[in-house]
Write a protein that holds these residues in place. Sequence first.
Motif, PDB file in Angstrom:
ATOM      1  N   VAL A  86       0.845  -1.203   0.000  1.00 53.76           N
ATOM      2  CA  VAL A  86       0.000   0.000   0.000  1.00 53.76           C
ATOM      3  C   VAL A  86       0.873   1.243   0.000  1.00 53.76           C
ATOM      4  O   VAL A  86       2.036   1.203   0.404  1.00 53.76           O
ATOM      5  N   VAL A 125      -2.803   4.811   3.162  1.00 49.76           N
ATOM      6  CA  VAL A 125      -3.645   3.617   3.100  1.00 49.76           C
ATOM      7  C   VAL A 125      -3.241   2.703   4.252  1.00 49.76           C
ATOM      8  O   VAL A 125      -2.062   2.431   4.456  1.00 49.76           O
ATOM      9  N   THR A 128      -3.463  -2.556   7.194  1.00 47.21           N
ATOM     10  CA  THR A 128      -4.375  -3.692   7.342  1.00 47.21           C
ATOM     11  C   THR A 128      -5.026  -4.071   6.010  1.00 47.21           C
ATOM     12  O   THR A 128      -5.649  -5.127   5.907  1.00 47.21           O
ATOM     13  N   THR A 129      -4.868  -3.225   4.999  1.00 55.61           N
ATOM     14  CA  THR A 129      -5.401  -3.523   3.670  1.00 55.61           C
ATOM     15  C   THR A 129      -4.595  -4.631   3.002  1.00 55.61           C
ATOM     16  O   THR A 129      -5.111  -5.358   2.152  1.00 55.61           O
ATOM     17  N   ARG A 184      -5.892  -8.239   1.581  1.00 59.19           N
ATOM     18  CA  ARG A 184      -7.319  -8.197   1.283  1.00 59.19           C
ATOM     19  C   ARG A 184      -7.581  -8.500  -0.184  1.00 59.19           C
ATOM     20  O   ARG A 184      -6.786  -8.171  -1.050  1.00 59.19           O
ATOM     21  N   VAL A 213      -9.400  -7.644  -3.562  1.00 55.48           N
ATOM     22  CA  VAL A 213      -9.907  -6.396  -4.130  1.00 55.48           C
ATOM     23  C   VAL A 213     -10.229  -6.565  -5.615  1.00 55.48           C
ATOM     24  O   VAL A 213      -9.712  -7.464  -6.275  1.00 55.48           O
ATOM     25  N   ALA A 235      -6.917   3.525  -3.860  1.00 56.57           N
ATOM     26  CA  ALA A 235      -7.656   2.945  -2.737  1.00 56.57           C
ATOM     27  C   ALA A 235      -9.034   3.584  -2.696  1.00 56.57           C
ATOM     28  O   ALA A 235      -9.169   4.802  -2.761  1.00 56.57           O
ATOM     29  N   ASP A 253     -13.967   0.502   1.256  1.00 60.11           N
ATOM     30  CA  ASP A 253     -13.994  -0.951   1.332  1.00 60.11           C
ATOM     31  C   ASP A 253     -15.432  -1.472   1.307  1.00 60.11           C
ATOM     32  O   ASP A 253     -16.181  -1.235   2.237  1.00 60.11           O
TER      33      ASP A 253
END
Length: 98
Positions: free
Chosen positions: A34, A38, A41-42, A45, A47, A65, A68
């Motif tokens: 990231v 951002v 914790t993204t 994930r 996406v 970004a 979510d």
Amino acid sequence: METQIRAGRPPHPAMAPALPAVLGNGVGGVVRAVGDGVAATTIGRLVVSSLRGTGGYAERAVAPADPDPGQDAARDALTPICWTLGPWIPSCPLPDHP
């Protein structure tokens, strides 16, 4: 439309990308890194994103970004992609086609 662009005949001349270009619009996968602003914790994930017509055929892509929608929405959006491309993308994080 991408097939028309690849053939050198875009529907409208303004739609022709500057060459060289990597075409492809929609992408889906797992966040590996990231940028500034951002949340870390993204990372990891699922996406999906639109790249506005270029870059989607690349092995890796960079996308902005966005809010979510949750993992269920991302998984649902990725399902047809992984079912189609799963044999060529071993890391596709979804179950086999029913």
